[in-house]
Design an enzyme around this catalytic site. Sequence first.
Site, short mmCIF file in Angstrom:
data_model
loop_
_atom_site.label_atom_id
_atom_site.label_comp_id
_atom_site.label_asym_id
_atom_site.label_seq_id
_atom_site.Cartn_x
_atom_site.Cartn_y
_atom_site.Cartn_z
N ASP A 82 -31.96 -14.26 32.46
CA ASP A 82 -32.61 -13.24 31.80
C ASP A 82 -32.20 -12.48 30.10
OD1 ASP A 82 -35.29 -12.29 31.67
OD2 ASP A 82 -35.31 -10.20 32.99
N GLU A 134 -37.13 -16.89 22.83
CA GLU A 134 -37.18 -15.88 22.22
C GLU A 134 -38.63 -15.90 21.24
OE1 GLU A 134 -38.68 -12.04 25.17
OE2 GLU A 134 -39.14 -10.82 23.02
N GLY A 214 -42.55 -9.50 31.29
CA GLY A 214 -43.10 -8.18 31.13
C GLY A 214 -44.56 -8.13 31.92
N SER A 216 -45.27 -6.69 35.20
CA SER A 216 -45.42 -6.87 36.75
C SER A 216 -47.27 -5.65 36.58
CB SER A 216 -44.30 -5.65 36.82
OG SER A 216 -43.48 -6.13 36.93
P1 13P Z 1 -41.10 -5.92 33.94
O1 13P Z 1 -40.64 -5.00 34.05
O2 13P Z 1 -42.63 -6.37 33.72
O3 13P Z 1 -41.54 -6.33 35.54
O4 13P Z 1 -41.14 -7.20 33.29
C1 13P Z 1 -39.45 -8.10 34.11
C2 13P Z 1 -39.42 -9.49 32.79
O5 13P Z 1 -39.91 -8.90 31.62
C3 13P Z 1 -37.57 -9.45 33.06
O6 13P Z 1 -37.40 -10.30 31.74
O1 G3H Z 2 -36.55 -7.02 31.05
C1 G3H Z 2 -35.98 -6.77 31.77
C2 G3H Z 2 -35.54 -6.65 33.34
O2 G3H Z 2 -36.71 -5.56 34.07
C3 G3H Z 2 -34.78 -6.32 33.34
O3 G3H Z 2 -34.07 -5.08 33.60
O4 G3H Z 2 -31.87 -4.85 32.34
O5 G3H Z 2 -32.44 -2.96 33.50
O6 G3H Z 2 -31.70 -5.11 34.22
P1 G3H Z 2 -32.65 -4.37 33.77
ZN ZN Z 3 -38.34 -9.80 29.62
#
Ligand code: 13P
Ligand code: G3H
Ligand code: ZN
Length: 311
Positions: A82, A134, A214, A216
């Site tokens: 990620d 992205e 993002g 959630s």
């Molecule tokens: P949230 O913070 O909305 O869960 O997004 C997670 C995300 O985009 C991880 O890459």
């Molecule tokens: O993109 C953000 C994800 O929620 C991961 O978050 O970098 O705090 O592990 P983090």
């Molecule tokens: Zn993200």
Amino acid sequence: ALVTTTEMFKKAYEGGYAIGAFNVNNMEIVQAITEAAGELKSPVILQVSAGARKYANATYLRKLVEAAVIENPDIPIALHLDHGADFDICKSCVDGGFTSVMIDASKYPFQENIEITKKVVEYAHAHGVVVEAELGKLAGIEDDVKVSAEDSSYTQPEEVEEFVDKTGVDSLAIAIGTSHGAFKFKPGTKPQLRFDILHEIEKKIPGFPIVLHGASSVPQEYVKIINENGGALKDAIGVPEDQLREAARSAVCKINIDSDLRLGLTAGIREVMNAHPDYFDPRQYLTVARQNVKDVVAHKIQDVLGSAGKA
Ligand code: 13P
Ligand code: G3H
Ligand code: ZN
Ligand code: NA
């Protein structure tokens, strides 16, 4: 088995649903996600951030995911990096057994984003690994980079075709009004994603899988439990689930969820610890916390993403 996202995205695009990409950083989270997906016969993506790698160590994470694959032999599971910040972290994950990596060069100018992404694509594809990139900037905190609300800029539909053609990337994350974390919209305003931009993008690159970060929804029942048990989360607001359902029906094939898992986990721990001040065995509160994460994932798969039964 551990697979790439190619087949998952093709079926999701055609079937009008999305695959959940859930962030993992410990055993309980890996178990909760894959048990929920396994029981619902859903494909799933486990994603690891640079921060998660730093916290848990890459070997532990990989072995936890390998255990989940053994325990859930009937569902396709992808292991994804990620928000990879540069070529080196992407290479390290390709070399370390990931099946998918994200190169997030969205903070750089367009041509530079293309160059960096292209280099990752060349390396990853040579090793059978797929790549997400992205275009556009999400508001909020994106790994180490802070993007203020004013700086956040939506993906420009005029750019996507050239970007996809020149990079050879496999999926594209776009910015249409989501942001990371639990505070996505100002209280009193109506949360609204820019579906007009999404539909313009779909028209420019038909058949191409789009990713929504993002995403959630910030379940208010967990925010309430947290706040009633010593927490202090003020004005935590997420993306309304109806808008996520609409996104899942579109070209969006991957929906990223991390904050909702964190909220479920934290609510479980706070609730049990507050009710039982005498508890000091982590299994007592982590059992409830893990069940909350499993409940969140099951709800997303069944009631929001539409990926149940698609394994
Ligand atoms: P949230 O913070 O909305 O869960 O997004 C997670 C995300 O985009 C991880 O890459
Ligand atoms: O993109 C953000 C994800 O929620 C991961 O978050 O970098 O705090 O592990 P983090
Ligand atoms: Zn993200
Ligand atoms: Na979809």
